[in-house]
Design a protein around this motif. Structure first.
Motif, PDB file in Angstrom:
ATOM      1  N   MET A  54     -48.348  44.494 -29.846  1.00 22.23           N
ATOM      2  CA  MET A  54     -49.655  44.440 -30.492  1.00 22.23           C
ATOM      3  C   MET A  54     -50.709  45.146 -29.641  1.00 22.23           C
ATOM      4  N   HIS A  55     -50.583  45.036 -28.343  1.00 18.33           N
ATOM      5  CA  HIS A  55     -51.498  45.742 -27.446  1.00 18.33           C
ATOM      6  C   HIS A  55     -51.382  47.252 -27.638  1.00 18.33           C
ATOM      7  N   GLU A  56     -50.147  47.736 -27.696  1.00 21.27           N
ATOM      8  CA  GLU A  56     -49.950  49.171 -27.882  1.00 21.27           C
ATOM      9  C   GLU A  56     -50.491  49.631 -29.235  1.00 21.27           C
ATOM     10  N   ALA A  57     -50.251  48.824 -30.282  1.00 25.86           N
ATOM     11  CA  ALA A  57     -50.750  49.192 -31.610  1.00 25.86           C
ATOM     12  C   ALA A  57     -52.280  49.209 -31.638  1.00 25.86           C
ATOM     13  N   SER A  58     -52.902  48.195 -31.017  1.00 24.97           N
ATOM     14  CA  SER A  58     -54.361  48.159 -30.967  1.00 24.97           C
ATOM     15  C   SER A  58     -54.918  49.331 -30.162  1.00 24.97           C
ATOM     16  N   LYS A  59     -54.227  49.682 -29.099  1.00 29.61           N
ATOM     17  CA  LYS A  59     -54.671  50.808 -28.277  1.00 29.61           C
ATOM     18  C   LYS A  59     -54.621  52.113 -29.060  1.00 29.61           C
ATOM     19  N   LYS A  60     -53.549  52.334 -29.792  1.00 30.25           N
ATOM     20  CA  LYS A  60     -53.427  53.559 -30.592  1.00 30.25           C
ATOM     21  C   LYS A  60     -54.480  53.588 -31.705  1.00 30.25           C
ATOM     22  N   LEU A  61     -54.758  52.429 -32.287  1.00 28.56           N
ATOM     23  CA  LEU A  61     -55.767  52.371 -33.339  1.00 28.56           C
ATOM     24  C   LEU A  61     -57.149  52.734 -32.792  1.00 28.56           C
ATOM     25  N   ASN A  62     -57.468  52.227 -31.618  1.00 28.67           N
ATOM     26  CA  ASN A  62     -58.754  52.562 -31.002  1.00 28.67           C
ATOM     27  C   ASN A  62     -58.805  54.030 -30.598  1.00 28.67           C
ATOM     28  N   GLU A  63     -57.685  54.565 -30.143  1.00 28.34           N
ATOM     29  CA  GLU A  63     -57.653  55.993 -29.814  1.00 28.34           C
ATOM     30  C   GLU A  63     -57.895  56.837 -31.056  1.00 28.34           C
ATOM     31  N   CYS A  64     -57.336  56.407 -32.179  1.00 29.65           N
ATOM     32  CA  CYS A  64     -57.571  57.125 -33.435  1.00 29.65           C
ATOM     33  C   CYS A  64     -59.042  57.072 -33.825  1.00 29.65           C
ATOM     34  N   LEU A  65     -59.672  55.902 -33.637  1.00 25.77           N
ATOM     35  CA  LEU A  65     -61.093  55.781 -33.950  1.00 25.77           C
ATOM     36  C   LEU A  65     -61.929  56.691 -33.062  1.00 25.77           C
ATOM     37  N   GLN A  66     -61.577  56.788 -31.794  1.00 25.67           N
ATOM     38  CA  GLN A  66     -62.312  57.668 -30.892  1.00 25.67           C
ATOM     39  C   GLN A  66     -62.165  59.129 -31.276  1.00 25.67           C
ATOM     40  N   GLU A  67     -60.989  59.493 -31.793  1.00 22.06           N
ATOM     41  CA  GLU A  67     -60.776  60.888 -32.184  1.00 22.06           C
ATOM     42  C   GLU A  67     -61.571  61.259 -33.425  1.00 22.06           C
ATOM     43  N   VAL A  68     -61.651  60.345 -34.394  1.00 21.02           N
ATOM     44  CA  VAL A  68     -62.353  60.675 -35.637  1.00 21.02           C
ATOM     45  C   VAL A  68     -63.856  60.461 -35.526  1.00 21.02           C
ATOM     46  N   TYR A  69     -64.303  59.774 -34.477  1.00 22.22           N
ATOM     47  CA  TYR A  69     -65.732  59.502 -34.318  1.00 22.22           C
ATOM     48  C   TYR A  69     -66.415  60.765 -33.796  1.00 22.22           C
ATOM     49  N   GLU A  70     -67.274  61.336 -34.633  1.00 21.45           N
ATOM     50  CA  GLU A  70     -67.952  62.583 -34.274  1.00 21.45           C
ATOM     51  C   GLU A  70     -68.924  62.358 -33.116  1.00 21.45           C
ATOM     52  N   PRO A  71     -69.109  63.371 -32.272  1.00 22.86           N
ATOM     53  CA  PRO A  71     -70.013  63.201 -31.115  1.00 22.86           C
ATOM     54  C   PRO A  71     -71.457  62.929 -31.512  1.00 22.86           C
ATOM     55  N   ASP A  72     -71.894  63.459 -32.657  1.00 26.35           N
ATOM     56  CA  ASP A  72     -73.282  63.277 -33.050  1.00 26.35           C
ATOM     57  C   ASP A  72     -73.519  61.988 -33.838  1.00 26.35           C
ATOM     58  N   TRP A  73     -72.488  61.207 -34.087  1.00 26.48           N
ATOM     59  CA  TRP A  73     -72.671  59.946 -34.781  1.00 26.48           C
ATOM     60  C   TRP A  73     -73.240  58.902 -33.847  1.00 26.48           C
ATOM     61  N   PRO A  74     -74.102  58.034 -34.333  1.00 24.47           N
ATOM     62  CA  PRO A  74     -74.668  57.002 -33.458  1.00 24.47           C
ATOM     63  C   PRO A  74     -73.624  55.953 -33.085  1.00 24.47           C
ATOM     64  N   GLY A  75     -73.738  55.442 -31.860  1.00 26.49           N
ATOM     65  CA  GLY A  75     -72.849  54.374 -31.408  1.00 26.49           C
ATOM     66  C   GLY A  75     -71.525  54.847 -30.866  1.00 26.49           C
ATOM     67  N   ARG A  76     -71.385  56.151 -30.572  1.00 30.07           N
ATOM     68  CA  ARG A  76     -70.103  56.645 -30.063  1.00 30.07           C
ATOM     69  C   ARG A  76     -69.790  56.045 -28.695  1.00 30.07           C
ATOM     70  N   ASP A  77     -70.781  56.011 -27.815  1.00 30.90           N
ATOM     71  CA  ASP A  77     -70.543  55.436 -26.486  1.00 30.90           C
ATOM     72  C   ASP A  77     -70.215  53.953 -26.574  1.00 30.90           C
ATOM     73  N   GLU A  78     -70.915  53.250 -27.471  1.00 28.96           N
ATOM     74  CA  GLU A  78     -70.626  51.818 -27.625  1.00 28.96           C
ATOM     75  C   GLU A  78     -69.208  51.601 -28.151  1.00 28.96           C
ATOM     76  N   ALA A  79     -68.784  52.453 -29.091  1.00 24.88           N
ATOM     77  CA  ALA A  79     -67.424  52.323 -29.624  1.00 24.88           C
ATOM     78  C   ALA A  79     -66.373  52.584 -28.551  1.00 24.88           C
ATOM     79  N   ASN A  80     -66.624  53.582 -27.695  1.00 27.43           N
ATOM     80  CA  ASN A  80     -65.680  53.858 -26.605  1.00 27.43           C
ATOM     81  C   ASN A  80     -65.631  52.705 -25.613  1.00 27.43           C
ATOM     82  N   LYS A  81     -66.787  52.125 -25.330  1.00 22.72           N
ATOM     83  CA  LYS A  81     -66.817  50.995 -24.403  1.00 22.72           C
ATOM     84  C   LYS A  81     -66.092  49.788 -24.989  1.00 22.72           C
TER      85      LYS A  81
END
Length: 486
Positions: free
Chosen positions: A75-102
């Motif tokens: 489950m840890h690995e699956a959650s990690k991959k899901l968050n990595e996918c979110l980081q990839e699709v999150y555009e740099p100019d979208w608000p809250g990118r740093d908060e999402a990465n944190k």
């Protein structure tokens, strides 16, 4: 010399072990055949049964705990991959990118901490708990072997004691023979030697019995104390283990809930900023029918709607289902409408020449009362064209014989109205070009078998009011781009 001595000791020890195994095997066979009694301790046997049950339960718990930890890791690995996918699709100019990465980093650290604490506080404790079982199990097996040795020694000594007279008879017989062959002076010495040898065997059997009994009792006493204590300790162990797991899981889900709430807030802020963007809706492609002589073209996949699959199939003209829906106004009609000479006003969208029907003319609209005007408009807007015209002709006497010519503000066979919810670009000459907000008057297909699933035939209300030419204005359009309004 030393090597020869060492080999001799090894060989002697090996021979002694072989002799012990043979003696034990012989004793077990005699016990099973009922020719030798067996020392039994029912209390100890109950302790052994509890021990085996406790070992089985602990082994199963250890196996299930390892499975649980493997699931947490997966489950840890699956959650990690899901968050990595979110980081990839999150555009740099979208608000809250740093908060999402944190949040993703904290999520990963939380999973790692949870897994490590489960290992330290549950799995290692489980391993320590089960680590004492192999030693005790080997001691129980050794006690069983020593019990067989004790029974064998006891039986051997008892056999020597009970066969004393037989042994003396065996000794006396050779003496009588020796008396004839040997001189008289040596006969006494031989008899004394045989008696001494018999006593020696009896003494050795007694010593072996005492030694076997001592070894067995020492092991038996220790196990009699340890096994009940080990059996009672399982309660505290189970309580501590499951309390640790429950507490760790509770804290983990609390922290994970906070992270999920933070991520939800970030995504809500993103939605507020980009909430005006619309998603592309794809229409269901039209299929080729047998009776269509026209060449069907490929639908633009980017323009096709995904609102839902509808398969309207209007019944043939003249069937009961093809009759337009009749809505009845239950409001009490004014007294003026019941009078034979009362006149109904024209609909605002009705042209001036529509007031002349079957060679008769309607009275001026200014001669009507306000109540009559409201009732007439309600009747004309809520009833189908044929019903309204018939009602109007009956009340005003302007239509002879109820000719039912139909309303001029609606196309022939009008069924209902729809309003376009999305823009639709026509890709063929027989399709309607729609803009969001356009009102379409739906009419039946001339041949119902030509209707494709998910498509309707109609004419835009604006085109109908302007041209009044059905052949020129009508066309097909995707049903799930529209919503019924009437």
């Amino acid at each position: 010399m030393a090597e020869m001595g060492s080999k001799g000791v090894t060989a002697g020890k090996f021979a002694s072990n072989v002799q012990k195994k043979l003696t034990r095997a012989q004793e077990k066979v005699l016990q099973k055949l009922g020719k030798a009694d067996e020392t039994k301790d029912e209390q100890f046997e109950q302790c052994v049964q509890n021990f085996n049950k406790q070992l089985t339960e602990g082994t199963r718990l250890q196996k299930d705990l390892r499975t649980y930890l493997a699931s947490v890791k997966a489950m840890h690995e699956a959650s990690k991959k899901l968050n990595e996918c979110l980081q990839e699709v999150y555009e740099p100019d979208w608000p809250g990118r740093d908060e999402a990465n944190k949040i993703a980093e904290n999520n990963d650290l939380l999973w790692m901490d949870y897994h490590q604490k489960l290992v330290d506080q549950a799995l290692l404790t489980m391993d320590t708990y089960l680590g004492q079982f192999p030693d005790i199990k080997s001691r129980i097996a050794k006690r069983g072997r020593k019990l067989v040795d004790y029974d064998s020694a006891r039986h051997h000594y008892e056999s020597l004691q009970t066969a004393k007279k037989k042994d003396e008879a065996k000794i006396a017989k050779p003496v009588s023979l020796l008396e004839k062959a040997a001189p008289q002076w040596c006969q006494g010495k031989l008899q004394a030697h045989l008696v001494a040898q018999t006593n020696l065997l009896r003494n050795q059997a007694e010593e072996e019995l005492i030694k076997a009994q001592k070894v067995f009792e020492e092991m038996n006493v220790d196990l009699q104390e340890e096994l009940p204590s080990l059996w009672n300790s399982r309660v505290g162990f189970y309580v501590n283990t499951f309390q640790s797991i429950a507490g760790l899981e509770e804290n983990f889900h609390k922290e994970m809930s906070k992270l999920n709430q933070s991520l939800s807030d970030v995504l809500l802020s993103l939605e507020k900023q980009h909430g005006s963007n619309t998603f592309t809706i794809k229409a269901q492609p039209r299929k080729k029918t047998k009776l269509f002589s026209r060449l069907r073209r490929k639908k633009n996949s980017d323009n096709a709607p995904a609102k839902g699959n509808k398969s309207p199939s209007p019944p043939p003209d003249g069937s009961p289902a093809a009759t337009p829906e009749i809505r009845v106004n239950h409001e009490p009609e004014p007294a003026s409408m019941a009078m034979p000479g009362a006149a109904l006003p024209k609909s605002p969208s009705q042209p001036a020449e529509a007031s002349e029907v079957a060679g008769g003319t309607h009275p001026a609209a200014g001669a009507q009362e306000p109540g009559e005007t409201a009732a007439s408009e309600a009747a004309s807007s809520s009833l189908p064209a044929v019903v309204v015209e018939t009602f109007s002709g009956t009340v005003n006497g302007a239509v002879e014989g109820g000719s039912g010519a139909g309303r001029l503000d609606l196309p022939p066979g009008f069924m209902f109205k729809v309003q376009a919810q999305h823009d639709y670009t026509a890709t063929d000459t027989d399709e309607l070009q729609l803009k969001a907000g356009d009102v379409v008057l739906v009419i039946p297909f001339q041949n119902p078998e030509e209707q494709d699933e998910g498509w309707l035939m109609g004419v835009k209300e604006s085109d109908w009011n302007q041209h009044r030419e059905l052949e020129k204005c009508r066309g097909v359009f995707p049903e799930n781009f529209t919503e019924r309004v009437q």
